[in-house]
Design an enzyme around this catalytic site. Sequence first.
Site, PDB file in Angstrom:
ATOM      1  CB  THR A  13     -36.220  46.964 -49.264  1.00 50.31           C
ATOM      2  OG1 THR A  13     -36.642  47.559 -48.198  1.00 50.31           O
ATOM      3  CG2 THR A  13     -35.176  45.868 -48.922  1.00 50.31           C
ATOM      4  N   GLY A  14     -36.339  49.912 -50.676  1.00 50.99           N
ATOM      5  CA  GLY A  14     -37.641  51.089 -51.084  1.00 50.99           C
ATOM      6  C   GLY A  14     -37.045  51.266 -52.692  1.00 50.99           C
ATOM      7  NE  ARG A  41     -42.618  45.868 -43.717  1.00 48.86           N
ATOM      8  CZ  ARG A  41     -42.586  47.086 -42.897  1.00 48.86           C
ATOM      9  NH1 ARG A  41     -42.987  46.743 -41.699  1.00 48.86           N
ATOM     10  NH2 ARG A  41     -42.192  47.961 -43.220  1.00 48.86           N
ATOM     11  NE  ARG A 101     -36.624  67.537 -48.414  1.00 54.09           N
ATOM     12  CZ  ARG A 101     -37.813  66.831 -49.009  1.00 54.09           C
ATOM     13  NH1 ARG A 101     -38.903  67.580 -49.257  1.00 54.09           N
ATOM     14  NH2 ARG A 101     -37.466  65.583 -49.642  1.00 54.09           N
ATOM     15  CB  CYS A 135     -38.525  64.580 -56.534  1.00 56.85           C
ATOM     16  SG  CYS A 135     -40.336  64.413 -55.744  1.00 56.85           S
ATOM     17  CD  GLN A 162     -45.283  66.455 -57.881  1.00 56.78           C
ATOM     18  OE1 GLN A 162     -45.823  67.395 -57.819  1.00 56.78           O
ATOM     19  NE2 GLN A 162     -44.627  65.587 -57.330  1.00 56.78           N
ATOM     20  CB  SER A 165     -41.064  56.783 -58.446  1.00 56.70           C
ATOM     21  OG  SER A 165     -40.960  58.063 -59.200  1.00 56.70           O
ATOM     22  N   GLY A 166     -42.599  58.890 -56.480  1.00 57.88           N
ATOM     23  CA  GLY A 166     -42.361  59.812 -55.446  1.00 57.88           C
ATOM     24  C   GLY A 166     -43.292  59.354 -54.306  1.00 57.88           C
ATOM     25  CE  LYS A 220     -43.070  67.893 -48.420  1.00 60.66           C
ATOM     26  NZ  LYS A 220     -43.258  66.464 -48.628  1.00 60.66           N
ATOM     27  CG  HIS A 249     -41.826  64.332 -60.646  1.00 58.37           C
ATOM     28  ND1 HIS A 249     -42.562  62.901 -60.365  1.00 58.37           N
ATOM     29  CD2 HIS A 249     -41.744  64.606 -59.304  1.00 58.37           C
ATOM     30  CE1 HIS A 249     -42.771  62.847 -59.379  1.00 58.37           C
ATOM     31  NE2 HIS A 249     -42.042  63.673 -58.598  1.00 58.37           N
TER      32      HIS A 249
HETATM   33  P1  A2P Z   1     -39.149  47.544 -45.836  1.00 60.20           P
HETATM   34  O1  A2P Z   1     -38.964  47.009 -47.498  1.00 60.20           O
HETATM   35  O2  A2P Z   1     -38.607  46.363 -45.270  1.00 60.20           O
HETATM   36  O3  A2P Z   1     -40.622  47.797 -45.488  1.00 60.20           O
HETATM   37  P2  A2P Z   1     -40.666  53.332 -50.150  1.00 60.20           P
HETATM   38  O4  A2P Z   1     -40.283  54.529 -50.123  1.00 60.20           O
HETATM   39  O5  A2P Z   1     -40.449  52.583 -51.431  1.00 60.20           O
HETATM   40  O6  A2P Z   1     -42.013  52.921 -49.798  1.00 60.20           O
HETATM   41  O7  A2P Z   1     -39.621  52.363 -49.227  1.00 60.20           O
HETATM   42  C1  A2P Z   1     -39.506  52.655 -47.833  1.00 60.20           C
HETATM   43  C2  A2P Z   1     -38.435  51.958 -47.281  1.00 60.20           C
HETATM   44  O8  A2P Z   1     -38.361  52.303 -45.941  1.00 60.20           O
HETATM   45  C3  A2P Z   1     -38.267  50.542 -47.383  1.00 60.20           C
HETATM   46  O9  A2P Z   1     -36.918  50.018 -47.629  1.00 60.20           O
HETATM   47  C4  A2P Z   1     -38.710  50.025 -46.130  1.00 60.20           C
HETATM   48  O10 A2P Z   1     -38.222  48.654 -45.791  1.00 60.20           O
HETATM   49  C5  A2P Z   1     -37.966  51.015 -45.217  1.00 60.20           C
HETATM   50  N1  A2P Z   1     -38.950  51.043 -43.960  1.00 60.20           N
HETATM   51  C6  A2P Z   1     -40.081  51.238 -43.700  1.00 60.20           C
HETATM   52  N2  A2P Z   1     -40.441  51.171 -42.303  1.00 60.20           N
HETATM   53  C7  A2P Z   1     -39.402  50.859 -41.781  1.00 60.20           C
HETATM   54  C8  A2P Z   1     -38.875  50.612 -40.615  1.00 60.20           C
HETATM   55  N3  A2P Z   1     -39.905  50.753 -39.397  1.00 60.20           N
HETATM   56  N4  A2P Z   1     -37.337  50.361 -40.310  1.00 60.20           N
HETATM   57  C9  A2P Z   1     -36.522  50.374 -41.138  1.00 60.20           C
HETATM   58  N5  A2P Z   1     -36.901  50.526 -42.533  1.00 60.20           N
HETATM   59  C10 A2P Z   1     -38.230  50.860 -42.851  1.00 60.20           C
END
Ligand code: A2P
Length: 348
Positions: A13-14, A41, A101, A135, A162, A165-166, A220, A249
Amino acid sequence: MASPLDIAVVGATGAVGREFLDVLEQRRFPHARIRLLASARSAGTALLYRGGSVVIEELTERSFEGVKLALFSAGGSISKVYGPIAVDAGAVVVDNSSAFRMMDHVPLVVPEVNPEEAAPHRGYAKPGIIANPNCSTIIMLVAVNPIRAAFGVERLVISTYQAASGAGAAAMEELRTQTADVLAGRPAEPKVFKEPYAFNLFSHNSSLDPLTGRNQEEQKMIDESRKIWRDPSVKITATCIRVPVLRAHAESINITLKTPATEGEVREVLSRAPGVTILDDRAGNVFPTPLKASGRDDVFVGRIRGDESQASTGSGAQAKFHGFNLFVCGDQLRKGAALNAVQIAELL
Ligand code: A2P
């Protein structure tokens, strides 16, 4: 990995997670089932993928049963815990975080630069975890590696510009919200970053070493480039800055070559380089921009010019320069993250 396999996307979902889905779909990455994993969530919600809807599952220790490839982008702490669990379950992990890494036994791969390192027979015991580089490092190396291969690189001086999105989806949302707030006459409310983001820029948000003054992003770029090039002696210095741009970037790169070259020779090398598009119209003053690079796979390179402050010989088109300047733009979510990881998976 010849036959279709089950794959998992951790952090689906991120900002990078969603880009994984786009890239897998666009490149018709062969797989059987796909499991989309995120936090509790998001569990039970769904994402569109290949014309259908896939329900998000909560990431647990049992998420990787039957999974042969796991793409991780949920932050370093999640990778550290669940990466080894996925490997134990039989998966190859391509990890977008910085957790693994710099570990000696973990390949750090940019497919245009060191594709051979993704293969298990190249000195790594087994392809358990393969790390996707930072990145800014990926985008810089795609542009500089072909020049290094032809003329050698002694030193790099880099300044980055930058995108949000990073720092993830919440940072992108912060830029949108603050911009709307400021335009509506309301105060910007910093949440993800300490500084106001709209109509501003600031030193990269990663933590800073009080002794050296370098932040983690700058470190990095130095450490990862040296590992990928297997060249601990290359001199690199960087200043990393966050600018109010959504997803690509930009980098100003000053190069000192080992063997001097003409501008024509450098252009010729870049024109043949995989993953590079030259955009360098001096007459029209048209060069790479973050918006032109957004949603694109290639790294855009322009402002290609000899650096007259370093040693040179000859004049005109025959002038040979030790130093060159480039201005480079690349999509942080694609080549800087999801695309590079999927290309690594394709190599496997
Ligand atoms: P969620 O959307 O359920 O919080 P970004 O890099 O855009 O911030 O996205 C971070 C990603 O990592 C999202 O998909 C988020 O899910 C997921 N994430 C964050 N914490 C956890 C966790 N404890 N277990 C699994 N996925 C996680």
